[in-house]
Design an enzyme around this catalytic site. Structure first.
Site, PDB file in Angstrom:
ATOM      1  CE  LYS A 133      30.966 -39.127  43.185  1.00  0.00           C
ATOM      2  NZ  LYS A 133      32.338 -39.456  42.855  1.00  0.00           N
ATOM      3  CG  HIS A 136      30.674 -44.933  50.504  1.00  0.00           C
ATOM      4  ND1 HIS A 136      31.619 -45.758  51.069  1.00  0.00           N
ATOM      5  CD2 HIS A 136      31.264 -44.380  49.414  1.00  0.00           C
ATOM      6  CE1 HIS A 136      32.713 -45.726  50.337  1.00  0.00           C
ATOM      7  NE2 HIS A 136      32.534 -44.881  49.345  1.00  0.00           N
ATOM      8  CG  HIS A 139      33.964 -42.689  52.722  1.00  0.00           C
ATOM      9  ND1 HIS A 139      32.994 -42.386  51.815  1.00  0.00           N
ATOM     10  CD2 HIS A 139      35.136 -42.699  52.044  1.00  0.00           C
ATOM     11  CE1 HIS A 139      33.554 -42.215  50.620  1.00  0.00           C
ATOM     12  NE2 HIS A 139      34.850 -42.399  50.737  1.00  0.00           N
TER      13      HIS A 139
HETATM   14  N1  ARG Z   1      38.812 -40.518  48.750  1.00  0.00           N
HETATM   15  C1  ARG Z   1      39.128 -41.848  48.342  1.00  0.00           C
HETATM   16  C2  ARG Z   1      37.863 -42.663  48.163  1.00  0.00           C
HETATM   17  O1  ARG Z   1      36.849 -42.341  48.720  1.00  0.00           O
HETATM   18  C3  ARG Z   1      39.993 -42.575  49.332  1.00  0.00           C
HETATM   19  C4  ARG Z   1      41.345 -41.949  49.576  1.00  0.00           C
HETATM   20  C5  ARG Z   1      42.293 -42.915  50.155  1.00  0.00           C
HETATM   21  N2  ARG Z   1      43.561 -42.347  50.509  1.00  0.00           N
HETATM   22  C6  ARG Z   1      44.585 -42.159  49.707  1.00  0.00           C
HETATM   23  N3  ARG Z   1      45.678 -41.636  50.208  1.00  0.00           N
HETATM   24  N4  ARG Z   1      44.525 -42.515  48.454  1.00  0.00           N
HETATM   25  O2  ARG Z   1      37.902 -43.663  47.468  1.00  0.00           O
END
Ligand code: ARG
Length: 573
Positions: A133, A136, A139
């Site tokens: 993906k 964005h 992030h």
């Molecule tokens: N990859 C996830 C997202 O983009 C966020 C991860 C956040 N960290 C965690 N330990 N859950 O939504």
């Protein structure tokens, strides 16, 4: 820190048995005063004490101030005053200010490094993009905020582990693998990895609308992936590698690094033990085929820890990961820099983690709001299409290049490009870090790059101007700060004294906006100072040297401050 010194003097007044009057658990708080008319530091301890004793706060203040005056080293304060309803205000003497500056000057390269975190470890988890993906703006915020918090912890003496937790597992990868096998081809993915994978994923979802059996096909492919099927494993690995390549390009542009790159997939093997432990401890129970943990006591909705088809879940992977991080790194804190939208997830995850026991680290969610366009709506292009991160970064770089081209006309093209990069990326980061992270931030390109507003370019430019004066003056051999005695100089020195404390505060609260505001107000004072003080024209050699030394300290603190925000500070602009 001078503030600590003052606190010690106050605390001493409560040391004797006779005057141990401070209510249990109450500490004398010393705060820094912004308006110098009220001194440099202040404490409200007399008011707290008076309340407890049922006495008049001003009277208690006067008594305490008298004691403090007596106990303080000679010449430390110019005066200690009681004001308003009982505040005790401390005015540092000129001698103290000069001596403090002299200390800062001696260690200016290290100034701001404090040791409150010595011997302690913290994991800062940030960025966390999802494989196949696009990264964005959410992030991006996580990346910028997390990197800055990690820098701040480091300055406080903590051992910091910079952690990128990739979204690389879950049933969506089954769908993607199915879509690739059905409609994809190698060359297209090679050419434009993330875009092509995304296209396949979206196409899959379009097809599901007319062919409901596709859902099962996706699940089957994911099951095969989980079971280690070679072909699926290889495809997944390839998608992951291609995605990482793209992410790394963005990190390089932004100047971001990590110590640990690990994905949710890494915890797959640890899921079954967690689930059976939850069951064994009676924490999880079956509900409509799925497994849930009741969190009524915590005032939270039930947490889903395993699906009816046995598939593991985001939350359960987080539990496994938290336990693993505790075991391997023994950190005091694990900070998750993740958007507000995931607040419930983290509340539930932390609650279950506490019940099952994942280790002794404090788990903290450093959350943040959305990124909005100038119209306060979703960030989009002129045509109304959602703007992509790469576009956004290149846009700010183009704008910065145009601005620097105008401003730095005397410099070579290569130099200008480097400066524009620092200014553009700096503008982007500062725009985020100067706000309270809980609020939404607005992308106002003009304001972000405004050389006279509260922006990174303003701070970078202020420092470049200071450096120009320092360079012009040549080397300073001997400095005696005794010659500094004006209001403006004292104001600047006091501001410099606040630096370590702002860093400490940021690490404690996990907010960067106070630090950003601090650098901005230091820069405003510095600009005022050199606009009103003709440093290079100063006839007294001693004064000129002291001014120059003072502005080198300011320049160094602006640079250090910006670096803590992950922002470069070019020597010249
Ligand atoms: N990859 C996830 C997202 O983009 C966020 C991860 C956040 N960290 C965690 N330990 N859950 O939504």
């Amino acid at each position: 820190m001078i503030k600590e010194k003052i606190k010690k003097i106050i605390d001493k007044q409560f040391d004797c048995a006779h005057c141990k009057q401070l209510p249990e658990g109450v500490e004398a708080e010393v705060s820094t005063v912004e308006n110098l008319a009220f001194g440099h530091y202040s404490t409200n301890v007399a008011m707290r004490l008076a309340k407890d004793l049922g006495r008049n706060p001003q009277e208690v203040g006067l008594e305490l101030a008298a004691k403090i005056r007596e106990a303080a080293p000679k010449n430390l304060f110019e005066k200690v005053e009681v004001a308003g309803p009982g505040f005790i205000n401390f005015f540092l003497s000129a001698k103290t200010l000069q001596a403090e500056l002299s200390e800062i000057y001696k260690n200016r390269k290290d100034y701001g490094n404090i040791n409150v975190g010595k011997g302690k470890k913290v994991i800062v988890e940030y960025s966390q993009p999802n494989i196949a993906k696009k990264m964005h703006v959410g992030h991006l915020r996580s990346t910028i905020i997390g990197d800055s918090l990690a820098n701040i912890f480091e300055a406080c003496g903590y051992k910091v582990v910079r952690w990128n937790y990739l979204g690389d597992w879950g049933t969506q990868f089954g769908k993607l693998i199915y879509a690739y096998k059905q409609w994809g081809n190698k060359a297209a993915v090679k050419k434009n990895p993330i875009e092509e994978l995304l296209r396949l994923y979206v196409y899959f979802h379009d097809q599901v609308k007319t062919d409901a059996t596709l859902g099962d096909r996706g699940r089957e492919e994911f099951k095969k992936l989980e079971d280690g099927d070679r072909e699926n494993r290889a495809l997944w690995k390839w998608f992951r590698e291609e995605s990482l390549k793209e992410f790394k390009k963005i990190y390089k542009t932004l100047g971001i690094n990590f110590d640990v790159w690990i994905g949710e997939s890494a915890y797959e093997k640890q899921m079954a033990p967690i689930i059976s432990e939850l069951k064994k401890k009676g924490l999880a129970k079956e509900s409509e085929g799925a497994l849930v943990v009741d969190l009524t006591e915590e005032n939270l909705p039930v947490a889903l820890v395993a699906k009816s088809d046995g598939a593991s879940l985001y939350l359960t992977r987080d539990l496994a990961s938290a336990r693993d991080r505790n075991k391997k790194y023994k950190p005091q804190q694990i900070i998750y820099v993740v958007a507000n939208e995931q607040t419930l997830h983290f509340e539930q995850m932390f609650a279950v983690a506490k019940k099952i026991g994942v280790g002794s680290a404090d788990l903290k969610h450093a959350k943040f709001g959305l990124v909005l366009g100038e119209d306060r709506k979703k960030l989009s292009t002129r045509e109304g299409r959602a703007i992509q991160l790469e576009e956004l970064i290149s846009k700010i770089l183009v704008l910065a290049e145009a601005a620097i081209d105008k401003k730095s006309s005397g410099l070579s093209a290569a130099k200008k490009r480097k400066i524009a990069h620092a200014v553009g990326i700096g503008a982007l980061k500062y725009n985020d870090l100067k706000e309270n992270r809980n609020s939404d931030i607005v992308f106002d390109w003009e304001r972000m790059l405004d050389f006279s507003g509260n922006s990174a370019p303003y701070l970078q430019y202020t420092r470049a101007r200071l450096n120009r004066i320092i360079k012009k003056a040549g080397k300073v051999y001997e400095v005696d700060f005794k010659v500094l005695n004006g209001e403006a100089e004292f104001g600047l020195i006091k501001k410099l004294l606040d630096f370590p404390e702002e860093i400490k505060k940021s690490a404690e609260t996990l907010y960067t906006n106070n630090l950003a505001t601090y650098i901005f107000s230091l820069a405003v004072l510095a600009n005022k100072f050199y606009e009103t003080t003709p440093i290079l024209k100063e006839e007294s050699k001693a004064k000129r040297a002291a001014y120059l030394a003072l502005i080198s300290c300011v320049s160094e603190v602006i640079k250090r401050g910006l670096n803590l925000l992950g922002i470069e500070s070019p020597e010249e602009i």
